[in-house]
Write an enzyme that holds these catalytic residues in place. Structure first.
Site, short mmCIF file in Angstrom:
data_model
loop_
_atom_site.label_atom_id
_atom_site.label_comp_id
_atom_site.label_asym_id
_atom_site.label_seq_id
_atom_site.Cartn_x
_atom_site.Cartn_y
_atom_site.Cartn_z
N HIS A 1 -3.40 6.88 3.21
CA HIS A 1 -3.80 5.69 2.47
C HIS A 1 -5.26 5.37 2.80
CE1 HIS A 1 -4.26 1.69 1.06
NE2 HIS A 1 -4.06 1.10 2.21
N ASN B 1 -10.41 -0.12 -0.78
CA ASN B 1 -8.97 -0.03 -0.54
C ASN B 1 -8.24 -0.53 -1.79
OD1 ASN B 1 -6.30 -0.62 0.13
ND2 ASN B 1 -6.80 -1.28 2.22
N CYS C 1 0.81 -1.22 0.00
CA CYS C 1 0.00 0.00 0.00
C CYS C 1 0.85 1.27 0.00
CB CYS C 1 -0.95 0.00 1.19
SG CYS C 1 -2.08 -1.40 1.19
#
Lengths: 318, 82
Positions: free
Chosen positions: A244, A274, A120
């Site tokens: 994030h 996500n 990520c």
């Protein structure tokens, strides 16, 4: 003797691009096959719907689409791009990587190319490397694309991960600047918690949700403050906080701890899910598209995930 | 801190983390069944309790804490003055 490299210029993001697959999957759609419901998912994640890749939406295709838009946004001709960097952790064929194919598709015939896998956090690491390539004079322009097709890696029977992960791509074009437009990178890692988010032998993502939540909500607030310190700014100088987009509760927790009183807090996760490395550039592009930030505004980026690994910097909005 | 004060402090933490009125935080109350608190809010409650009471509540221990009374017992065993 190797010729000395003089660092004589700054870098900034010149353009942004986003690619969102057409297919929208709602929580109600997931509830048809999983023991869950819309309220359960929203309460825990803030996610209402997510985008899932179609047949033609490979990592390379999505990265190329986002990068094409970022090049158009910046007005940079692909022939002047010195490097193409692709951040991704979901290339199902890890060899070859995505970047050379993206460079080829863009017509960036003079560009070097490499992939970054920091899960990520990948975009923030790649952006820092791009910034350095500009500042050292290696490249005139660098394309940074982050693309994920996590739907290939999701166990659609696992409620804890199937509700979270999604697909998409975001990109930035980085070039020279007379003033600093990308602040120093703050980064870290903790391999002792490698199993917190991992790919199983069956190539499926598995995460320990509460442990990840605890880590992110207790550690990333401090990391965000360090990102501001490194840039020499106060949180009150920020126009946007762009963590994030893992989970809206984590996003809001980090923003609250940072106390950026004048900043809009990015929320792309509600409608996007996500998207791992792609989440920060997607959220940045959305903020600008929706007019919530203006050119020159300062935004904090901070991405974190599997590894564990994290990275962030303050950037100026193009 | 008396048992009652410990309960009051825990009630304040639960209210801040979840918005559930502190008055509903009674020793017999189950976090999931009575207070409808999810696993992520439990993590928030645990981290706030760690800061307030200067104890460590690891994930493995947290998973065993089903009722408010379980937390009070855990805190007492961890040496938080009752």
């Amino acid at each position: 003797m190797i010729r000395a490299t003089e660092i004589s210029r700054h870098s900034r993001i010149l353009g942004l691009g986003e690619y969102r697959p057409a297919r929208v999957v709602t929580n109600d759609d997931l509830a048809q096959t999983l023991d869950t419901n819309d309220e359960w998912i929203r309460q825990r994640t803030g996610i209402a719907s997510r985008r899932i890749a179609g047949e033609g939406d490979s990592v390379v295709a999505m990265a190329t689409a986002a990068a094409t838009k970022a090049l158009a946004d910046s007005g940079v001709d692909p022939s002047r791009v010195g490097q193409v960097v692709v951040a991704t952790c979901s290339m199902t064929t890890s060899v070859p990587g995505a970047s050379a194919q993206v460079a080829h598709a863009l017509g960036a015939t003079a560009a070097g190319a490499y992939d970054v896998n920091a899960a990520c956090a990948g975009f923030c690491y790649a952006l820092a490397a791009a910034s350095d390539a500009i500042r050292t004079g290696h490249s005139e322009y660098v394309v940074v694309a982050a693309a994920e097709r996590l739907s290939d890696l999701v166990d659609w029977n696992d409620r804890s991960s199937a509700i979270l992960f999604a697909d998409g791509a975001g990109a930035a074009v980085v070039g020279a600047s007379s003033t600093p437009g990308i602040g120093p990178l703050v980064c870290g890692s903790d391999g002792s918690a490698a199993s917190m988010i991992e790919m199983t032998e069956a190539r499926r993502l598995r995460l320990d949700g509460p442990a990840v939540f605890r880590w992110a909500t207790t550690q990333m607030g401090d990391a965000a403050r360090k990102v501001c310190d490194a840039a020499g700014i106060e949180p009150s100088d920020l126009a946007a906080v762009v963590p994030h987009q893992a989970n809206l509760r984590i996003v809001n927790s980090i923003a609250k701890q940072l106390g950026a009183t004048n900043a809009v807090v990015a929320d792309d996760v509600s409608e996007t899910g996500n998207t791992s490395a792609a989440s920060v550039p997607l959220a940045l592009a959305r903020l600008r598209r929706e007019g919530k930030v203006a050119t020159g505004d300062l935004a904090l980026t901070l991405a974190f995930g599997a590894g564990l690994t994290w990275a962030g910097s303050v950037i100026a909005i193009p | 801190m008396s048992d009652e004060n410990l309960l009051t402090a825990l009630g304040e933490i639960v209210q801040e983390a979840t918005g559930i009125p502190a008055a509903r935080v009674t020793p017999a109350a189950s976090f999931v069944d009575d207070l409808d608190i999810d696993s992520l809010s439990m993590v928030e409650i645990a981290t706030m309790a760690e800061d307030r009471f200067h104890v460590s509540i690891p994930d493995a221990e947290l998973a065993k804490l089903k009722t408010v009374g379980d937390v009070l017992e855990f805190l007492a065993k961890a040496g938080v003055p009752a």
